[in-house]
Design a protein around this motif. Sequence first.
Motif, PDB file in Angstrom:
ATOM      1  N   MET A 263     -38.985 -11.558 -22.708  1.00 53.39           N
ATOM      2  CA  MET A 263     -38.761 -12.664 -23.504  1.00 53.39           C
ATOM      3  C   MET A 263     -37.394 -12.408 -24.463  1.00 53.39           C
ATOM      4  O   MET A 263     -37.400 -11.265 -24.855  1.00 53.39           O
ATOM      5  CB  MET A 263     -39.875 -13.189 -24.254  1.00 53.39           C
ATOM      6  N   HIS A 264     -36.436 -13.065 -24.079  1.00 53.66           N
ATOM      7  CA  HIS A 264     -35.125 -12.887 -24.754  1.00 53.66           C
ATOM      8  C   HIS A 264     -34.549 -14.200 -25.380  1.00 53.66           C
ATOM      9  O   HIS A 264     -34.934 -15.239 -24.972  1.00 53.66           O
ATOM     10  CB  HIS A 264     -33.970 -12.354 -23.853  1.00 53.66           C
ATOM     11  N   HIS A 265     -33.640 -14.175 -26.366  1.00 54.19           N
ATOM     12  CA  HIS A 265     -32.911 -15.251 -26.487  1.00 54.19           C
ATOM     13  C   HIS A 265     -32.431 -16.208 -25.891  1.00 54.19           C
ATOM     14  O   HIS A 265     -32.344 -15.989 -24.657  1.00 54.19           O
ATOM     15  CB  HIS A 265     -31.935 -14.879 -27.700  1.00 54.19           C
ATOM     16  N   ARG A 266     -32.125 -17.486 -26.327  1.00 50.79           N
ATOM     17  CA  ARG A 266     -31.951 -18.541 -25.239  1.00 50.79           C
ATOM     18  C   ARG A 266     -30.402 -18.386 -24.523  1.00 50.79           C
ATOM     19  O   ARG A 266     -30.187 -19.146 -23.410  1.00 50.79           O
ATOM     20  CB  ARG A 266     -32.121 -20.092 -25.705  1.00 50.79           C
ATOM     21  N   GLN A 267     -29.731 -17.515 -25.112  1.00 45.56           N
ATOM     22  CA  GLN A 267     -28.324 -17.510 -24.505  1.00 45.56           C
ATOM     23  C   GLN A 267     -28.136 -16.438 -23.304  1.00 45.56           C
ATOM     24  O   GLN A 267     -27.262 -16.371 -22.723  1.00 45.56           O
ATOM     25  CB  GLN A 267     -27.181 -17.034 -25.825  1.00 45.56           C
ATOM     26  N   LYS A 268     -29.381 -15.840 -23.063  1.00 44.20           N
ATOM     27  CA  LYS A 268     -29.029 -14.767 -22.109  1.00 44.20           C
ATOM     28  C   LYS A 268     -28.883 -15.544 -21.187  1.00 44.20           C
ATOM     29  O   LYS A 268     -29.700 -16.166 -20.422  1.00 44.20           O
ATOM     30  CB  LYS A 268     -30.649 -13.860 -22.091  1.00 44.20           C
ATOM     31  N   VAL A 269     -28.143 -14.769 -19.940  1.00 47.83           N
ATOM     32  CA  VAL A 269     -27.763 -15.239 -18.834  1.00 47.83           C
ATOM     33  C   VAL A 269     -28.596 -14.783 -17.637  1.00 47.83           C
ATOM     34  O   VAL A 269     -28.382 -15.506 -16.294  1.00 47.83           O
ATOM     35  CB  VAL A 269     -26.249 -15.351 -18.606  1.00 47.83           C
TER      36      VAL A 269
ATOM     37  N   ARG B 292     -37.574 -17.477 -21.813  1.00 43.11           N
ATOM     38  CA  ARG B 292     -36.278 -17.642 -22.729  1.00 43.11           C
ATOM     39  C   ARG B 292     -36.442 -18.634 -23.691  1.00 43.11           C
ATOM     40  O   ARG B 292     -37.143 -19.577 -23.620  1.00 43.11           O
ATOM     41  CB  ARG B 292     -35.079 -18.110 -21.898  1.00 43.11           C
ATOM     42  N   GLY B 293     -35.924 -18.418 -25.080  1.00 40.03           N
ATOM     43  CA  GLY B 293     -36.090 -19.146 -26.154  1.00 40.03           C
ATOM     44  C   GLY B 293     -35.819 -18.730 -27.541  1.00 40.03           C
ATOM     45  O   GLY B 293     -35.738 -17.418 -27.759  1.00 40.03           O
TER      46      GLY B 293
END
Length: 246
Positions: A132-138, A187-188
């Motif tokens: 899980m990562h931040h919502r900006q990760k592409v 993601r979130g």
Amino acid sequence: MTLRIGIAGISGRMGKLLAEEVAAAGAELAGGIGRLGDAAGLFAGSDVVIDFTNAAAAEAHATLAARHGKALILGSSGLSAAQEAAVERAARQVPVVYAANFAPGVNLLFALAERMAAALPPEQYDAEIVEMHHRQKVDAPSGTAIGLGRAVARGRSKTLEEVGMESGRDGHTGPRATGPIGFAALRGGQVVGEHTLLFAAGSEHIALTHRAFDRRVYATGAVRAAHWAVRQPPGLYDMKHVLGIG
């Protein structure tokens, strides 16, 4: 002589942390570039360049490192096969530390994953990786998740491509195949990074988890890698080599 470290991507969140860690380590900040800038000049004026930009810049930066005879610390994820080949070519001329993750704990996790995969047969233990990562990760799965998958595959004396990946399960998928490694990407919010490797058998589950709470851990590791790389002969290295566990 003070080590001169250049930073590609200095205007981003990681770039600012890297600049702080360069100073904290007693090195000299030789310069930095953002999205646009004189990359050739940055390599010419540095002993080593840390690149946390993006996959699209990796080939050009690797080529410049080789041309100027400077070490490269590469932390971009999502590289294509062609981009990775360019990094490998550069490593024949200069030391390159290319890592999916520069946190010491994650690299210890890679080492444990490989050893456990060697001991737990795929016919009995399914390997699943959740990140899980931040919502900006592409990119998904994350580079660290792919690194975990590669570690599991190595432990089973195969490549990740040979083992196979299962991700994006949806709908009526049928039973899980034996052998492939499963990946799930969440993601979130502003999650820095969470990774869990699960070995699941009929009689037991074993889980290994790493959570990063501050991006600074990546910057500290990258600067440590920079100090290490300039003392090495040309070659393609990762953080296990820097930490002495590879």
